[in-house]
Design an enzyme around this catalytic site. Structure first.
Site, PDB file in Angstrom:
ATOM      1  CB  CYS A  14     -10.181  41.661 -83.655  1.00  0.00           C
ATOM      2  SG  CYS A  14      -8.909  42.462 -84.653  1.00  0.00           S
ATOM      3  CG  HIS A  37     -10.776  44.703 -80.637  1.00  0.00           C
ATOM      4  ND1 HIS A  37      -9.359  44.239 -80.259  1.00  0.00           N
ATOM      5  CD2 HIS A  37     -10.716  44.932 -81.940  1.00  0.00           C
ATOM      6  CE1 HIS A  37      -8.692  44.048 -81.486  1.00  0.00           C
ATOM      7  NE2 HIS A  37      -9.557  44.629 -82.564  1.00  0.00           N
ATOM      8  CG  ASN A  83      -6.294  45.897 -83.538  1.00  0.00           C
ATOM      9  OD1 ASN A  83      -6.191  44.921 -82.920  1.00  0.00           O
ATOM     10  ND2 ASN A  83      -7.186  46.025 -84.525  1.00  0.00           N
TER      11      ASN A  83
HETATM   12  N1  COA Z   1      -2.083  58.693 -93.169  1.00  0.00           N
HETATM   13  C1  COA Z   1      -2.418  59.638 -93.905  1.00  0.00           C
HETATM   14  N2  COA Z   1      -3.492  59.874 -94.382  1.00  0.00           N
HETATM   15  C2  COA Z   1      -4.167  58.538 -94.812  1.00  0.00           C
HETATM   16  C3  COA Z   1      -3.669  57.415 -94.020  1.00  0.00           C
HETATM   17  C4  COA Z   1      -2.465  57.428 -93.128  1.00  0.00           C
HETATM   18  N3  COA Z   1      -2.029  56.487 -92.582  1.00  0.00           N
HETATM   19  N4  COA Z   1      -4.395  56.214 -94.244  1.00  0.00           N
HETATM   20  C5  COA Z   1      -5.451  56.913 -95.027  1.00  0.00           C
HETATM   21  N5  COA Z   1      -5.153  58.193 -95.320  1.00  0.00           N
HETATM   22  C6  COA Z   1      -6.175  58.785 -96.152  1.00  0.00           C
HETATM   23  C7  COA Z   1      -7.041  58.432 -96.978  1.00  0.00           C
HETATM   24  O1  COA Z   1      -6.170  57.913 -98.225  1.00  0.00           O
HETATM   25  C8  COA Z   1      -7.948  59.307 -97.385  1.00  0.00           C
HETATM   26  O2  COA Z   1      -7.622  60.120 -98.451  1.00  0.00           O
HETATM   27  P1  COA Z   1      -8.549  61.100 -99.342  1.00  0.00           P
HETATM   28  O3  COA Z   1      -9.818  61.694 -98.569  1.00  0.00           O
HETATM   29  O4  COA Z   1      -7.496  61.907 -99.980  1.00  0.00           O
HETATM   30  O5  COA Z   1      -9.048  59.689-100.155  1.00  0.00           O
HETATM   31  C9  COA Z   1      -8.398  59.925 -96.048  1.00  0.00           C
HETATM   32  O6  COA Z   1      -7.054  59.764 -95.193  1.00  0.00           O
HETATM   33  C10 COA Z   1      -9.411  59.391 -95.250  1.00  0.00           C
HETATM   34  O7  COA Z   1      -9.427  58.120 -95.381  1.00  0.00           O
HETATM   35  P2  COA Z   1     -10.551  57.074 -94.632  1.00  0.00           P
HETATM   36  O8  COA Z   1     -10.472  55.647 -94.917  1.00  0.00           O
HETATM   37  O9  COA Z   1     -12.024  57.856 -94.648  1.00  0.00           O
HETATM   38  O10 COA Z   1      -9.959  57.428 -93.006  1.00  0.00           O
HETATM   39  P3  COA Z   1     -10.753  57.156 -91.784  1.00  0.00           P
HETATM   40  O11 COA Z   1     -10.849  58.245 -90.999  1.00  0.00           O
HETATM   41  O12 COA Z   1     -11.809  56.137 -91.940  1.00  0.00           O
HETATM   42  O13 COA Z   1      -9.584  56.230 -91.010  1.00  0.00           O
HETATM   43  C11 COA Z   1      -8.861  54.074 -90.479  1.00  0.00           C
HETATM   44  C12 COA Z   1      -9.126  55.074 -91.635  1.00  0.00           C
HETATM   45  C13 COA Z   1      -8.305  52.717 -91.184  1.00  0.00           C
HETATM   46  C14 COA Z   1      -8.086  54.388 -89.481  1.00  0.00           C
HETATM   47  C15 COA Z   1     -10.342  53.608 -89.858  1.00  0.00           C
HETATM   48  O14 COA Z   1     -11.245  53.357 -91.050  1.00  0.00           O
HETATM   49  C16 COA Z   1     -10.329  52.283 -88.914  1.00  0.00           C
HETATM   50  O15 COA Z   1     -10.021  52.522 -88.069  1.00  0.00           O
HETATM   51  N6  COA Z   1     -11.061  51.414 -89.621  1.00  0.00           N
HETATM   52  C17 COA Z   1     -11.543  50.210 -88.712  1.00  0.00           C
HETATM   53  C18 COA Z   1     -10.252  49.594 -88.774  1.00  0.00           C
HETATM   54  C19 COA Z   1     -10.425  48.296 -87.822  1.00  0.00           C
HETATM   55  O16 COA Z   1     -10.774  48.400 -86.606  1.00  0.00           O
HETATM   56  N7  COA Z   1      -9.663  47.189 -88.328  1.00  0.00           N
HETATM   57  C20 COA Z   1      -9.479  46.120 -87.188  1.00  0.00           C
HETATM   58  C21 COA Z   1     -10.459  45.000 -87.042  1.00  0.00           C
HETATM   59  S1  COA Z   1     -11.808  45.463 -85.933  1.00  0.00           S
END
Ligand code: COA
Length: 328
Positions: A116, A256, A286
């Site tokens: 990214c 980004h 993204n």
């Molecule tokens: N729909 C519904 N529930 C979802 C889900 C989806 N698409 N994806 C994850 N969940 C659930 C998880 O299983 C978890 O359930 P649990 O509490 O029962 O275990 C809950 O939602 C919370 O998960 P968590 O991983 O803590 O969510 P989050 O708020 O961190 O959001 C991302 C997840 C991936 C959106 C977030 O962490 C993120 O954006 N990370 C950075 C990713 C990124 O930028 N990557 C690219 C490179 S820069």
């Protein structure tokens, strides 16, 4: 010694027509529109569909538009750098496939693999050739077909990514505009938190790697989230301090586009109001190396000469950084 800067003198982008909405994803994995919007800020993304269509095709569209806008002929291009993690092939590079598709036979090209942050890295590389006076027309392209490495059975990643390409033209400027400073960083200790496990030399493709879905991008979302915020805030603050920039004197922050919560946390920690932050994530998700040039392209009409702009990115590697420029 003359004071030559690399100015962005044209920008263009390409987004595939096919739209993948949150409600489409609801039919594919256990998720819902409300969760995706509130946790990521994304409501839809573009996907390049169809057999045999790769990243070079999107790159070709973006660069063709750039050439038309700037009035350059293909062989005026001295160098084309393509930032991508989803090149048409593992090798050869995609920059040269794009050059061939456009009939560019002059000069040279190569790919940059910094996930990214790829566009930011490529911009930093490209500026060197303009500043040292050796090249006049450098194209920096960020292009990714993330749908080719996204696991559409994994709800934690498939909601995030889309496909697209964006390109800028760098030319010498002596009017005080152009790229003025960059803080570019990396840390290989982050490799295991965001990566595509198989298909490289360590784990070449086997029936088992395919069955285990190891050819798709995987990440530890929470760890990457924290690292992304920390990395971008620190790079933005470093560049602001070094150039005596304040939240008032800065015209735009171009972050980004990985997650709206990451974007707003970075803006708030760097004390930059959201009205000055470019955001395109709602419609495109993204697009990895393409997010920064696509932002510039989408906001192009609002940009004025001498606008003070900071671009910032964070990605797999880990890689991150910030670049300060005055709009040319
Ligand atoms: N729909 C519904 N529930 C979802 C889900 C989806 N698409 N994806 C994850 N969940 C659930 C998880 O299983 C978890 O359930 P649990 O509490 O029962 O275990 C809950 O939602 C919370 O998960 P968590 O991983 O803590 O969510 P989050 O708020 O961190 O959001 C991302 C997840 C991936 C959106 C977030 O962490 C993120 O954006 N990370 C950075 C990713 C990124 O930028 N990557 C690219 C490179 S820069």
């Amino acid at each position: 010694m003359t004071n030559i800067s690399a100015g962005i003198t044209a920008v263009h982008g390409y987004l595939p027509e096919q739209i993948l909405t949150n409600s489409d994803l609801e039919k594919m994995v256990e998720t819902n529109d409300e969760w995706i919007r509130s946790r990521t800020g994304i409501s839809e993304r573009r996907i390049l569909t169809g057999e045999g269509r790769g990243t070079s095709e999107m790159g070709e569209h973006a660069v063709r538009g750039l050439l038309e806008k700037s009035g350059l002929k293909p062989n005026d291009v001295d160098l084309l750098i393509c930032a991508t993690v989803t090149g048409d092939y593992i090798f050869p590079d995609t920059a040269n496939i794009v050059r061939d598709r456009l009939g560019i036979t002059n000069g040279w090209g190569f790919d940059v693999n910094a996930a990214c942050s790829g566009f930011l890295y490529a911009l930093h590389i490209g500026r060197q050739f303009i500043e040292n006076g050796s090249l006049k027309n450098v194209i920096v392209l960020g292009a990714d077909k993330m749908s080719s490495i996204v696991d559409y059975t994994d709800r934690t990643t498939c909601i995030l990514f889309g496909d697209g390409a964006g390109a800028v033209l760098l030319q010498p400027k002596e009017d005080g505009t152009g790229i003025l400073d960059s803080e570019i960083r990396s840390d290989g200790a982050g490799a295991e938190f965001l990566f595509q496990k198989a298909g490289g030399s360590k784990y070449p493709a086997t029936a088992e790697t395919v069955a285990n879905r190891e050819h798709f991008a995987q990440q530890d979302g929470r760890t990457v989230f924290k690292a992304a915020v920390g990395g971008m805030v620190s790079a933005v603050q470093t560049v602001m301090k070094r150039n005596d920039l304040t939240n008032e004197s800065l015209s735009w922050l171009v972050p980004h586009q990985a997650n709206l919560r990451i974007i707003s946390t970075v803006a708030s920690m760097a004390d930059i109001p959201m009205e000055k932050v470019m955001v395109t994530i709602e419609k495109y998700g993204n697009t990895t190396a393409a997010t920064l040039p696509l932002c510039l392209w989408q906001y192009e009409e609002q940009l004025k000469k001498n606008d003070k702009i900071i671009l910032t990115a964070f990605g797999g590697g880990y890689t991150w950084g910030a670049t300060y420029l005055k709009w040319s």
